[in-house]
Design an enzyme around this catalytic site. Structure first.
Site, short mmCIF file in Angstrom:
data_model
loop_
_atom_site.label_atom_id
_atom_site.label_comp_id
_atom_site.label_asym_id
_atom_site.label_seq_id
_atom_site.Cartn_x
_atom_site.Cartn_y
_atom_site.Cartn_z
CG HIS A 149 20.80 95.94 12.76
ND1 HIS A 149 20.19 96.99 13.42
CD2 HIS A 149 21.11 95.03 13.72
CE1 HIS A 149 20.15 96.73 14.72
NE2 HIS A 149 20.69 95.54 14.93
CG ASP A 162 20.66 91.16 15.98
OD1 ASP A 162 21.09 92.28 15.60
OD2 ASP A 162 19.86 91.03 16.92
CG HIS A 170 16.18 94.56 15.17
ND1 HIS A 170 16.69 93.45 14.52
CD2 HIS A 170 17.10 94.86 16.12
CE1 HIS A 170 17.84 93.11 15.05
NE2 HIS A 170 18.12 93.95 16.02
NE ARG A 208 15.74 101.03 23.36
CZ ARG A 208 14.80 100.13 23.57
NH1 ARG A 208 13.67 100.51 24.15
NH2 ARG A 208 14.96 98.87 23.21
#
Length: 333
Positions: A206, A208, A263, A273
């Site tokens: 996607h 941002d 990204h 993570r």
């Protein structure tokens, strides 16, 4: 820290998988904000990648470690406890489902507004203590990161030779700024790696929609960006630095000169993570259009729109959609 429920692999068919490369891309621009040439390097990075890493950023280490500690404490709780802070409507705790359009990932998250009036009372029954602890950790972190984001935006304005140095940063500093903050947790799932050598896609590809995104994560790999040729490359983790994305709104304001980077995150099969992302957005009524000073006789590539209009359109779309497509001007044939 394996905290998501562990259903059988076949029950997770909606979550895509891929091979996680062990090779990291060494060409990520690294910008030292303390250096006098940083403004020109920032412009170049935004033009070539729409993505860069900043060092000597001025964000206090204690702000970072305090918030990460709070995030780890929260995500380590039983699922039944965390769900008391959800579902995200739009703010709160979410698990696997990303948005309302069917996107899923191997992720759990807290989505929070940066509005100081946000009600943290839902956290009281979870922690068994005052929600002021997590509120203060978020507020202190966001304040420091926003200050750094504004410095970056003002250096970009300098590098673009825009007379009004705060043309971008004032949108984040505005009391009505529609900025949000996200804590993501991607738990390990070693069984998947053992079965077929693959990893879950934690957060699908996607861009941002906001002006700028500031990301910091623990020392676990997973972040990937797409280069201009469409190839995906893995970003080396660095828990002491910040990674910054150009958002769709900044791409429009620079008339496409800066690129909003596509990204995604691949969940690490062996390590948790934890990432923290500040999304710097303008006020809802702000009109988004290419800046006249950057046009230099060029035609605008985009129709003017308000942030409210774009946000509404973006959140109706799927993650991987070209969200700016609806707002591009079609050249006459």
């Amino acid at each position: 820290m394996v905290v998501l429920a562990k259903p059988a692999i076949e029950q997770l068919s909606a979550i895509k998988t891929c091979k996680l490369t062990t090779t990291f891309f060494s060409g990520i621009p690294i910008i030292d904000l303390s250096k006098p040439d940083s403004k020109n390097l920032l412009v170049k990075a935004c033009e070539e990648f729409g993505f860069f890493k900043v060092i000597n950023h001025g964000v206090p280490t204690e702000c970072i470690t305090k918030l990460e500690s709070e995030a780890v404490s929260f995500f380590s709780l039983p699922l039944s406890e965390k769900e008391k802070a959800g579902p995200p409507n739009p703010f709160g705790y979410g698990n696997k489902s990303i948005g309302s359009n069917g996107d899923v990932g191997w992720v759990e998250y807290l989505l929070l507004t940066t509005n100081p009036e946000f009600n943290y009372q839902g956290f009281e029954s979870i922690y068994g203590k005052t929600p002021e602890t997590i509120r203060c950790a978020v507020d202190d972190y966001v304040l420091a990161v926003k200050r750094m984001a504004c410095e970056v935006l003002e250096l970009l304005a300098d590098g673009l030779k825009i007379q009004q140095r705060n043309v971008f940063s004032k949108l984040l500093m505005d009391e009505q700024s529609d900025s949000v903050f996200r804590l993501n947790h991607y738990p390990p799932y070693p069984e998947l790696q053992e079965m077929n050598g693959s990893n879950f896609i934690g957060f699908g590809e996607h861009t941002d929609p906001q002006i700028i995104s500031v990301l910091r994560s623990n020392n676990t790999s997973g972040l990937q960006i797409s280069l201009k040729d469409g190839n995906w490359i893995s970003v080396p983790p660095d828990q002491n630095s910040f990674f910054i994305n150009v958002g769709d709104s900044l791409q429009v304001m620079t008339n496409g000169r800066f690129k909003s980077v596509r990204h995604r995150v691949i969940a690490n099969s062996l390590k948790s993570r934890v990432s923290m992302i500040y999304f710097g957005g303008p006020p809802l009524s702000e009109k988004i259009a290419p800046l006249p000073s950057l046009m230099e006789g060029e035609d605008s590539l985009y129709k003017e729109f308000t942030w409210f209009e774009y946000k509404k359109s973006a959140y109706k779309s799927r993650l991987a959609d070209n969200r700016l497509g609806l707002f591009e001007k079609i050249a006459a044939s």
